[in-house]
Scaffold this motif. Sequence first.
Motif, PDB file in Angstrom:
ATOM      1  N   THR A 250      43.857  19.789  34.151  1.00  0.00           N
ATOM      2  CA  THR A 250      45.208  20.170  34.578  1.00  0.00           C
ATOM      3  C   THR A 250      45.571  21.568  34.101  1.00  0.00           C
ATOM      4  O   THR A 250      46.644  22.067  34.448  1.00  0.00           O
ATOM      5  CB  THR A 250      46.242  19.169  34.037  1.00  0.00           C
ATOM      6  N   ILE A 251      44.701  22.174  33.305  1.00  0.00           N
ATOM      7  CA  ILE A 251      44.953  23.523  32.786  1.00  0.00           C
ATOM      8  C   ILE A 251      44.015  24.478  33.511  1.00  0.00           C
ATOM      9  O   ILE A 251      42.798  24.383  33.374  1.00  0.00           O
ATOM     10  CB  ILE A 251      44.738  23.587  31.264  1.00  0.00           C
ATOM     11  N   ILE A 252      44.564  25.381  34.303  1.00  0.00           N
ATOM     12  CA  ILE A 252      43.770  26.267  35.149  1.00  0.00           C
ATOM     13  C   ILE A 252      43.621  27.609  34.436  1.00  0.00           C
ATOM     14  O   ILE A 252      44.607  28.216  34.027  1.00  0.00           O
ATOM     15  CB  ILE A 252      44.425  26.465  36.527  1.00  0.00           C
ATOM     16  N   ARG A 253      42.367  28.047  34.301  1.00  0.00           N
ATOM     17  CA  ARG A 253      42.063  29.301  33.607  1.00  0.00           C
ATOM     18  C   ARG A 253      41.417  30.292  34.570  1.00  0.00           C
ATOM     19  O   ARG A 253      40.766  29.892  35.543  1.00  0.00           O
ATOM     20  CB  ARG A 253      41.127  29.043  32.418  1.00  0.00           C
ATOM     21  N   ALA A 254      41.575  31.565  34.258  1.00  0.00           N
ATOM     22  CA  ALA A 254      40.962  32.613  35.081  1.00  0.00           C
ATOM     23  C   ALA A 254      39.449  32.577  34.918  1.00  0.00           C
ATOM     24  O   ALA A 254      38.957  32.606  33.788  1.00  0.00           O
ATOM     25  CB  ALA A 254      41.502  33.977  34.675  1.00  0.00           C
ATOM     26  N   PRO A 255      38.687  32.517  36.018  1.00  0.00           N
ATOM     27  CA  PRO A 255      37.221  32.472  35.902  1.00  0.00           C
ATOM     28  C   PRO A 255      36.609  33.829  35.583  1.00  0.00           C
ATOM     29  O   PRO A 255      35.438  33.905  35.237  1.00  0.00           O
ATOM     30  CB  PRO A 255      36.790  31.990  37.290  1.00  0.00           C
ATOM     31  N   LEU A 256      37.404  34.903  35.720  1.00  0.00           N
ATOM     32  CA  LEU A 256      36.906  36.244  35.422  1.00  0.00           C
ATOM     33  C   LEU A 256      38.082  37.152  35.108  1.00  0.00           C
ATOM     34  O   LEU A 256      39.236  36.803  35.318  1.00  0.00           O
ATOM     35  CB  LEU A 256      36.087  36.797  36.599  1.00  0.00           C
ATOM     36  N   SER A 257      37.782  38.312  34.574  1.00  0.00           N
ATOM     37  CA  SER A 257      38.818  39.310  34.312  1.00  0.00           C
ATOM     38  C   SER A 257      39.069  40.097  35.592  1.00  0.00           C
ATOM     39  O   SER A 257      38.129  40.471  36.298  1.00  0.00           O
ATOM     40  CB  SER A 257      38.375  40.247  33.186  1.00  0.00           C
ATOM     41  N   GLY A 258      40.333  40.356  35.886  1.00  0.00           N
ATOM     42  CA  GLY A 258      40.653  41.083  37.114  1.00  0.00           C
ATOM     43  C   GLY A 258      42.146  41.166  37.353  1.00  0.00           C
ATOM     44  O   GLY A 258      42.953  41.145  36.416  1.00  0.00           O
ATOM     45  N   ILE A 259      42.505  41.236  38.624  1.00  0.00           N
ATOM     46  CA  ILE A 259      43.900  41.382  39.056  1.00  0.00           C
ATOM     47  C   ILE A 259      44.271  40.201  39.943  1.00  0.00           C
ATOM     48  O   ILE A 259      43.454  39.728  40.739  1.00  0.00           O
ATOM     49  CB  ILE A 259      44.100  42.701  39.840  1.00  0.00           C
ATOM     50  N   VAL A 260      45.503  39.698  39.770  1.00  0.00           N
ATOM     51  CA  VAL A 260      46.011  38.648  40.659  1.00  0.00           C
ATOM     52  C   VAL A 260      46.368  39.301  41.990  1.00  0.00           C
ATOM     53  O   VAL A 260      47.293  40.120  42.070  1.00  0.00           O
ATOM     54  CB  VAL A 260      47.241  37.957  40.051  1.00  0.00           C
ATOM     55  N   LEU A 261      45.601  38.975  43.014  1.00  0.00           N
ATOM     56  CA  LEU A 261      45.819  39.576  44.338  1.00  0.00           C
ATOM     57  C   LEU A 261      46.882  38.829  45.131  1.00  0.00           C
ATOM     58  O   LEU A 261      47.676  39.444  45.842  1.00  0.00           O
ATOM     59  CB  LEU A 261      44.502  39.588  45.118  1.00  0.00           C
ATOM     60  N   ARG A 262      46.887  37.498  44.998  1.00  0.00           N
ATOM     61  CA  ARG A 262      47.883  36.687  45.717  1.00  0.00           C
ATOM     62  C   ARG A 262      48.311  35.516  44.849  1.00  0.00           C
ATOM     63  O   ARG A 262      47.491  34.930  44.139  1.00  0.00           O
ATOM     64  CB  ARG A 262      47.313  36.146  47.038  1.00  0.00           C
TER      65      ARG A 262
END
Length: 375
Positions: A250-262
């Motif tokens: 239930t805890i969603i993590r970023a799979p990589l470093s970057g920018i939130v596009l949408r």
Amino acid sequence: MKRTLILSALTVLLGAVSLWYFGWLRQSQAEQKTIAQNLKQTESSATLIAAPGVVEAVSEEIEVGAETAGKLKEVLVEEGDSVVRGQIVAVLENSELTAQVATARTEIETLRRQQETARARLAETEADKLRLVNGSRPAERREAQAGYEQTVTLVEQANRENLRRQKLYEAGDISREEYERATRELKTVEAKSREMQEKFNVVNAAARNDEVLRADAAIQLANAQIREFDAQINQAVAKVREAEARLSKTIIRAPLSGIVLRKRLKAGESFSPDNSATGIITIGDVSALRVRVDVDEADVAKIRENQSAYVTADAYGKQRFAARVVKIGQILGRKNIRTDEPSEKVDKKILEVMLELEQNQKLPLGLRVNAFIGD
């Protein structure tokens, strides 16, 4: 007069022919010049491969979602935010799972305390058996023996005193009361001596078989209780891990470093992993930009890795953005990129080629460009 008319007609005809000839000559020279210019342009561009392309992040666009379905409790990022690998970007409703994890952990702590109590009982029963088998310590034996021997001496003294007073009583030198007091004192000392003798016998006695068996049974029971607690603790630990695994989904993590596009969903909306085409957010690594190019099958033999290239876009006029070939596809396929040109053929086979723009060159993701590849 007739001759004059003929001469006039010939003069007009000759003038017309001259005008036509000189006009044709000028037109022919202009056409030849145009052909030469076109040939020169063709020759100068013969080494360049032109193809349509689209700008992408170096990581492509990654749709980030959850492994399980649920309602979003919160989305912690906005479009344009920078994120690092492993950062929490969203959380599904998970209060029930959080409570289950806390309850399971409390159960483990309770079982471990009970097991420590069982271990203490085991240590106590083992010590009791050891004392039983080994008997009393030498100091205790000596103390018991000394105490008994002292009472024997006192009994002897009390007995002699009692006999002396008996003779005095019989001779009429003392009263009966005085004689009876000496008798009572003798009985008291004899009782004390018997008590000390029993204590001495107990201290020196060997352990009885029934007592050893009872001690062994107590030790076996304590060990069985400890093993039972081990099994219960293992089950509780497995329960915690299962609950924690469900909670982690239930805890969603970023799979990589970057920018939130949408940012596709917000708090309160529902997410389902069945809809894999759309995530909660879309992330891209824009530390470098790439251009996905559709190269016509007729030009594939001219492409090689690290080949120089550049791209242009209508929005940037004649500005060129330098690039190089970093990846060449291994199989021909259908066109991915449409140019919206009416004359475009969509049934041509193409080979995907990836260009990487030079550092510090910024173009919007998804921008359609014209790519030119060649040295």
